[in-house]
Scaffold this motif. Structure first.
Motif, PDB file in Angstrom:
ATOM      1  N   SER A  53       0.844  -1.205   0.000  1.00  0.00           N
ATOM      2  CA  SER A  53       0.000   0.000   0.000  1.00  0.00           C
ATOM      3  C   SER A  53       0.876   1.251   0.000  1.00  0.00           C
ATOM      4  O   SER A  53       0.557   2.241  -0.662  1.00  0.00           O
ATOM      5  CB  SER A  53      -0.993  -0.009   1.160  1.00  0.00           C
ATOM      6  N   GLY A  54       1.995   1.207   0.693  1.00  0.00           N
ATOM      7  CA  GLY A  54       2.923   2.345   0.664  1.00  0.00           C
ATOM      8  C   GLY A  54       3.521   2.560  -0.714  1.00  0.00           C
ATOM      9  O   GLY A  54       3.636   3.699  -1.183  1.00  0.00           O
ATOM     10  N   LYS A  55       3.889   1.476  -1.372  1.00  0.00           N
ATOM     11  CA  LYS A  55       4.530   1.583  -2.687  1.00  0.00           C
ATOM     12  C   LYS A  55       3.518   1.961  -3.783  1.00  0.00           C
ATOM     13  O   LYS A  55       3.836   2.736  -4.683  1.00  0.00           O
ATOM     14  CB  LYS A  55       5.226   0.262  -3.043  1.00  0.00           C
ATOM     15  N   PHE A  56       2.331   1.386  -3.744  1.00  0.00           N
ATOM     16  CA  PHE A  56       1.275   1.835  -4.670  1.00  0.00           C
ATOM     17  C   PHE A  56       1.057   3.346  -4.489  1.00  0.00           C
ATOM     18  O   PHE A  56       0.959   4.085  -5.470  1.00  0.00           O
ATOM     19  CB  PHE A  56      -0.056   1.123  -4.373  1.00  0.00           C
ATOM     20  N   ALA A  57       0.948   3.773  -3.246  1.00  0.00           N
ATOM     21  CA  ALA A  57       0.668   5.190  -2.967  1.00  0.00           C
ATOM     22  C   ALA A  57       1.785   6.072  -3.511  1.00  0.00           C
ATOM     23  O   ALA A  57       1.538   7.140  -4.083  1.00  0.00           O
ATOM     24  CB  ALA A  57       0.491   5.390  -1.461  1.00  0.00           C
ATOM     25  N   MET A  58       3.025   5.623  -3.355  1.00  0.00           N
ATOM     26  CA  MET A  58       4.156   6.392  -3.885  1.00  0.00           C
ATOM     27  C   MET A  58       4.098   6.483  -5.409  1.00  0.00           C
ATOM     28  O   MET A  58       4.428   7.506  -5.999  1.00  0.00           O
ATOM     29  CB  MET A  58       5.475   5.760  -3.467  1.00  0.00           C
ATOM     30  N   ARG A  59       3.650   5.424  -6.035  1.00  0.00           N
ATOM     31  CA  ARG A  59       3.538   5.447  -7.510  1.00  0.00           C
ATOM     32  C   ARG A  59       2.489   6.476  -7.944  1.00  0.00           C
ATOM     33  O   ARG A  59       2.678   7.199  -8.930  1.00  0.00           O
ATOM     34  CB  ARG A  59       3.185   4.043  -8.011  1.00  0.00           C
ATOM     35  N   ALA A  60       1.387   6.542  -7.211  1.00  0.00           N
ATOM     36  CA  ALA A  60       0.364   7.553  -7.504  1.00  0.00           C
ATOM     37  C   ALA A  60       0.957   8.954  -7.364  1.00  0.00           C
ATOM     38  O   ALA A  60       0.752   9.827  -8.210  1.00  0.00           O
ATOM     39  CB  ALA A  60      -0.822   7.390  -6.552  1.00  0.00           C
ATOM     40  N   LEU A  61       1.690   9.145  -6.284  1.00  0.00           N
ATOM     41  CA  LEU A  61       2.333  10.447  -6.050  1.00  0.00           C
ATOM     42  C   LEU A  61       3.279  10.782  -7.201  1.00  0.00           C
ATOM     43  O   LEU A  61       3.269  11.904  -7.725  1.00  0.00           O
ATOM     44  CB  LEU A  61       3.109  10.385  -4.730  1.00  0.00           C
ATOM     45  N   ALA A  62       4.094   9.816  -7.602  1.00  0.00           N
ATOM     46  CA  ALA A  62       5.051  10.049  -8.686  1.00  0.00           C
ATOM     47  C   ALA A  62       4.333  10.456  -9.972  1.00  0.00           C
ATOM     48  O   ALA A  62       4.746  11.389 -10.673  1.00  0.00           O
ATOM     49  CB  ALA A  62       5.902   8.795  -8.920  1.00  0.00           C
ATOM     50  N   GLN A  63       3.229   9.781 -10.269  1.00  0.00           N
ATOM     51  CA  GLN A  63       2.468  10.124 -11.482  1.00  0.00           C
ATOM     52  C   GLN A  63       1.877  11.532 -11.390  1.00  0.00           C
ATOM     53  O   GLN A  63       1.916  12.295 -12.357  1.00  0.00           O
ATOM     54  CB  GLN A  63       1.332   9.126 -11.710  1.00  0.00           C
ATOM     55  N   SER A  64       1.326  11.849 -10.216  1.00  0.00           N
ATOM     56  CA  SER A  64       0.726  13.179 -10.057  1.00  0.00           C
ATOM     57  C   SER A  64       1.789  14.271 -10.222  1.00  0.00           C
ATOM     58  O   SER A  64       1.551  15.290 -10.878  1.00  0.00           O
ATOM     59  CB  SER A  64       0.071  13.313  -8.678  1.00  0.00           C
ATOM     60  N   ILE A  65       2.938  14.053  -9.620  1.00  0.00           N
ATOM     61  CA  ILE A  65       4.006  15.047  -9.725  1.00  0.00           C
ATOM     62  C   ILE A  65       4.505  15.119 -11.170  1.00  0.00           C
ATOM     63  O   ILE A  65       4.730  16.205 -11.712  1.00  0.00           O
ATOM     64  CB  ILE A  65       5.165  14.723  -8.764  1.00  0.00           C
ATOM     65  N   ALA A  66       4.664  13.966 -11.808  1.00  0.00           N
ATOM     66  CA  ALA A  66       5.122  13.959 -13.200  1.00  0.00           C
ATOM     67  C   ALA A  66       4.186  14.796 -14.069  1.00  0.00           C
ATOM     68  O   ALA A  66       4.622  15.627 -14.868  1.00  0.00           O
ATOM     69  CB  ALA A  66       5.201  12.532 -13.730  1.00  0.00           C
ATOM     70  N   ARG A  67       2.889  14.588 -13.879  1.00  0.00           N
ATOM     71  CA  ARG A  67       1.926  15.289 -14.735  1.00  0.00           C
ATOM     72  C   ARG A  67       1.844  16.784 -14.401  1.00  0.00           C
ATOM     73  O   ARG A  67       1.577  17.597 -15.278  1.00  0.00           O
ATOM     74  CB  ARG A  67       0.548  14.624 -14.622  1.00  0.00           C
ATOM     75  N   GLU A  68       2.050  17.139 -13.136  1.00  0.00           N
ATOM     76  CA  GLU A  68       2.005  18.567 -12.809  1.00  0.00           C
ATOM     77  C   GLU A  68       3.286  19.270 -13.242  1.00  0.00           C
ATOM     78  O   GLU A  68       3.239  20.403 -13.732  1.00  0.00           O
ATOM     79  CB  GLU A  68       1.780  18.769 -11.290  1.00  0.00           C
ATOM     80  N   PHE A  69       4.430  18.626 -13.078  1.00  0.00           N
ATOM     81  CA  PHE A  69       5.695  19.348 -13.244  1.00  0.00           C
ATOM     82  C   PHE A  69       6.403  19.119 -14.578  1.00  0.00           C
ATOM     83  O   PHE A  69       7.320  19.863 -14.916  1.00  0.00           O
ATOM     84  CB  PHE A  69       6.621  19.040 -12.064  1.00  0.00           C
ATOM     85  N   ALA A  70       5.988  18.121 -15.340  1.00  0.00           N
ATOM     86  CA  ALA A  70       6.627  17.927 -16.649  1.00  0.00           C
ATOM     87  C   ALA A  70       6.494  19.176 -17.522  1.00  0.00           C
ATOM     88  O   ALA A  70       7.483  19.609 -18.122  1.00  0.00           O
ATOM     89  CB  ALA A  70       6.053  16.696 -17.364  1.00  0.00           C
ATOM     90  N   PRO A  71       5.316  19.787 -17.597  1.00  0.00           N
ATOM     91  CA  PRO A  71       5.205  20.987 -18.440  1.00  0.00           C
ATOM     92  C   PRO A  71       6.114  22.128 -17.963  1.00  0.00           C
ATOM     93  O   PRO A  71       6.390  23.056 -18.716  1.00  0.00           O
ATOM     94  CB  PRO A  71       3.726  21.388 -18.305  1.00  0.00           C
ATOM     95  N   GLN A  72       6.572  22.037 -16.724  1.00  0.00           N
ATOM     96  CA  GLN A  72       7.520  23.043 -16.219  1.00  0.00           C
ATOM     97  C   GLN A  72       8.968  22.591 -16.418  1.00  0.00           C
ATOM     98  O   GLN A  72       9.891  23.270 -15.991  1.00  0.00           O
ATOM     99  CB  GLN A  72       7.257  23.307 -14.738  1.00  0.00           C
ATOM    100  N   GLY A  73       9.155  21.448 -17.036  1.00  0.00           N
ATOM    101  CA  GLY A  73      10.514  21.025 -17.373  1.00  0.00           C
ATOM    102  C   GLY A  73      11.169  20.056 -16.409  1.00  0.00           C
ATOM    103  O   GLY A  73      12.348  19.737 -16.545  1.00  0.00           O
ATOM    104  N   ILE A  74      10.415  19.581 -15.436  1.00  0.00           N
ATOM    105  CA  ILE A  74      10.969  18.604 -14.489  1.00  0.00           C
ATOM    106  C   ILE A  74      10.711  17.190 -14.992  1.00  0.00           C
ATOM    107  O   ILE A  74       9.601  16.861 -15.397  1.00  0.00           O
ATOM    108  CB  ILE A  74      10.313  18.747 -13.089  1.00  0.00           C
ATOM    109  N   HIS A  75      11.714  16.357 -14.955  1.00  0.00           N
ATOM    110  CA  HIS A  75      11.587  14.971 -15.370  1.00  0.00           C
ATOM    111  C   HIS A  75      11.369  14.087 -14.136  1.00  0.00           C
ATOM    112  O   HIS A  75      12.249  13.968 -13.296  1.00  0.00           O
ATOM    113  CB  HIS A  75      12.871  14.542 -16.102  1.00  0.00           C
ATOM    114  N   VAL A  76      10.209  13.486 -14.050  1.00  0.00           N
ATOM    115  CA  VAL A  76       9.887  12.615 -12.918  1.00  0.00           C
ATOM    116  C   VAL A  76       9.799  11.175 -13.428  1.00  0.00           C
ATOM    117  O   VAL A  76       9.104  10.903 -14.403  1.00  0.00           O
ATOM    118  CB  VAL A  76       8.542  13.014 -12.272  1.00  0.00           C
ATOM    119  N   ALA A  77      10.502  10.288 -12.779  1.00  0.00           N
ATOM    120  CA  ALA A  77      10.478   8.889 -13.209  1.00  0.00           C
ATOM    121  C   ALA A  77      10.245   7.964 -12.018  1.00  0.00           C
ATOM    122  O   ALA A  77      10.697   8.231 -10.903  1.00  0.00           O
ATOM    123  CB  ALA A  77      11.785   8.520 -13.905  1.00  0.00           C
ATOM    124  N   HIS A  78       9.543   6.888 -12.291  1.00  0.00           N
ATOM    125  CA  HIS A  78       9.255   5.883 -11.271  1.00  0.00           C
ATOM    126  C   HIS A  78       9.832   4.559 -11.762  1.00  0.00           C
ATOM    127  O   HIS A  78       9.510   4.101 -12.868  1.00  0.00           O
ATOM    128  CB  HIS A  78       7.742   5.765 -11.084  1.00  0.00           C
TER     129      HIS A  78
END
Lengths: 246, 246, 246, 246
Positions: free
Chosen positions: B163-188
């Motif tokens: 449950s902790g790791k699933f939750a972290m994956r959700a967080l990573a996706q949310s951050i990727a989608r919010e910050f990619a247009p600002q030029g940040i590369h988020v990877a899981h």
């Protein structure tokens, strides 16, 4: 189906929870849990008035002691009859906010209800579900979790809600895999879309009714899941209105 | 690459964290975070001795104030240079236990580090990553999360970790989608298998070395992700040894 | 890396295929396959002119006999040196059409190239890849498949392209699971977005360059996958430009 | 439910197909398609004897002309009443073989039935399903595809079966997304496990009956999917017996 076994619905508001309570309340005595009694009182009354049996218990599912209190009241009411079905329909507060503007409290609120609450609820009801595993003429005892689009997709600014829902999905899978061999049916439903309830009346304005999900439709599908025999368990299902993009 | 920008690795033990710190430490000054200084001291020394620059800071990533303290020390050390890469490699305690035997504290421990920690860490480093977005000659600032098999599969008795790791994956996706247009590369990264570290020396006995994952191999792949240009972001990758069943 | 082993790229056009051929052509003699020689001739010339060695062979990957002819020419050229890397980059014609308007031929065209072609290509190159498994100083022999958004999502009117790409992904997984224990690294890349090539020059008009994927970026990542050691195989990776919605 | 609308089941053998035909045959006249009449004759007789109406038509779903012949016979029999539900339950031959030992014909056999057949069948039945979209008192016209574990996982040596099933899943998604807004309910079922039919009598010897899936259970769930209203469509569902590992 001869049965003293009861059903429990956690997270009853005017939408899915109430519809599920009415549906399962047609076959079982049913317990409705919500923090605020306003959320279950009219449904409890409605079920009792229409010949069923329902009780409501004010419960904070994210609190172990509140869950324990609820279970004690349930035992007083129903003795040791066991549980036929338990539906976890509670959700954390829906906060959509830029990551950098979100407080720690807002972030963890998603998990506290959607996942920690689901864990506490599962621990409380599984022993009761196990009691009815070999009950003659019963459907396999069933534990259903209400998920959302955010259970499988983490959208921008949705980190609180999505992380809680992803976590709950992990929990549901773990429980399914541990308890299926013992005869418990665990299902996770991905509800993908806006549910048609008073609060969403003005959402999707101008769209036809098929743009929203019917809470009764969800309840009918949950009931079907409950009736699946031990040979035919569905562990995950998605549900969306015909006009939803996915 | 002219750069005062630094890299931060949270969750440094003798495995992936140390290897990632060494790899990124070859290009950037690097900050190593772990609760227990024993976990980073030898790697800090090694990087400093081999001509790099590293500091270690004892940090509990699941505590907002501890993270804040760490960031203050980083600013003292590196000023406002900005961050080139941040790797979140911390994991909650790995508890495998029947659901009904698990305490609430054991259950939430998975989330507290893997997800709440990842959230607090992300909030702390994203402003520093944003500073380097348009830095001449720099790779896009990169935020990498170390996931596991349990990020996408909830196995029996694994409810805490998964449950902790699933939750972290959700967080990573949310951050990727919010910050990619600002030029940040988020990877899981889904690390699927046993990592070859001292603690796992006796695991998979009798199997050839290709049954375990190399921490250096992970570090090389993380570095490659960091070098991907803005046109070519990888948001999710899996990594397993050639003998892993999947 | 001492090596007579060569690389093969199937499906070379002016985009990914050419970039991959150039990248792998910097380390290995490289064979370029495409139906139409116009699609590989300039890249072959460019590689040969810059000190590498390349040959092009007109090949229809959906035809067993055409593939067999190509393999015969490769053997004439390179003897039995074995293959270091094979990249399947061919795609069926992209037809977007309402289901009821699509001919059987249009529908199966997606599969014929994307999947049957990938099968025939894999059967032809796997024996050559197996030859280099224990070659001293070599990276693990690598077989990479180029997928697309449509490899994991079947959008409306995309039934031809998506069914071919889904099928290819299944094939890639099956081959990965059969041949990884023998030392072959199989990877499937989900290329999610518009690749920046002459043909797409006018697509996404008004958007900045970060709205399209760089073919060179893809090639760099494919090369990285090839360099992963036997302990650290990536089997699936996604790639998209920073401005892509997903 | 007043109705001349009929149901069609393609791929009728002694298992799922027959059970689905019996289930839908209790509400609708039902057409059974299979290559070999032996596969449907007893079920046709059984339905007709028990007060329903059924016809069987020998059909090769991977052949456009054979499908066309079948549709002509259906029209002769039922006129233009329209179709209430169509279930595609046919599967390509199940060949499990090392990749290098598999012929092209063996490989494409998976796709030819599972996906090309599903395409041809869908093109034939969708116009008939569209006729019943606004029929008073009718459930939304429903098109169901029977998938398998191999629809989402490509196991070693399963390249033929899995690529066909992945491809069919893509097709199902594309059709769902194109036709849902027109009122057609498309669902894809992942049947994960061994179905309890005469042919599998000796499989999983020594295991209790809950180790196999009940064909009747599948049929009941397909019927439930058919009854879901336009507000509550399930597009994907998994089904497995309680003792299945997943």
């Amino acid at each position: 189906m001869a049965s003293k076994a009861f059903a429990i619905v956690a997270g009853v508001g005017p939408g899915t929870g109430a519809a599920v309570a009415r549906k399962f309340g047609a076959a079982y005595p049913v317990v409705l849990l919500a923090r605020n009694p306003d959320n279950y009182e009219s449904t409890v009354k409605e079920i009792n008035n229409s010949g069923g049996k329902a009780i409501g218990i004010s419960t904070d599912v994210s609190s172990a002691s509140s869950i324990k209190d609820a279970m004690r009241k349930i035992e007083q009411e129903f003795g040791k009859g066991g549980c036929a079905a338990a539906i976890f329909n509670a959700s954390g507060r829906f906060v959509r906010k830029p990551l950098l503007d979100m407080t720690e409290e807002e972030f963890t609120a998603g998990y506290d209800v959607s996942c920690k609450g689901a864990f506490l609820f599962s621990q409380a009801v599984l022993p009761l579900l196990l009691q009815t595993v070999s009950a003659e003429g019963q459907h396999p005892p069933t534990l259903i979790f209400t998920g959302a689009t955010a259970s499988i997709k983490g959208s921008a600014q949705m980190q609180s809600f999505a992380s809680g829902k992803f976590a709950m999905r992990a929990l549901a899978q773990s429980i399914a895999r541990e308890f299926a061999p013992q005869g418990i049916h665990v299902a996770h439903a991905i509800i993908d879309g806006v549910i048609d309830i008073p609060r969403t009346k003005d959402w999707l304005k101008g769209m036809p009714p098929e743009a929203k999900i019917s809470a009764e439709g969800i309840a009918d599908t949950y009931w079907h899941l409950h009736t699946q025999p031990k040979t035919t368990f569905t562990n995950e299902i998605d549900i969306r209105p015909m006009l939803e993009k996915w």
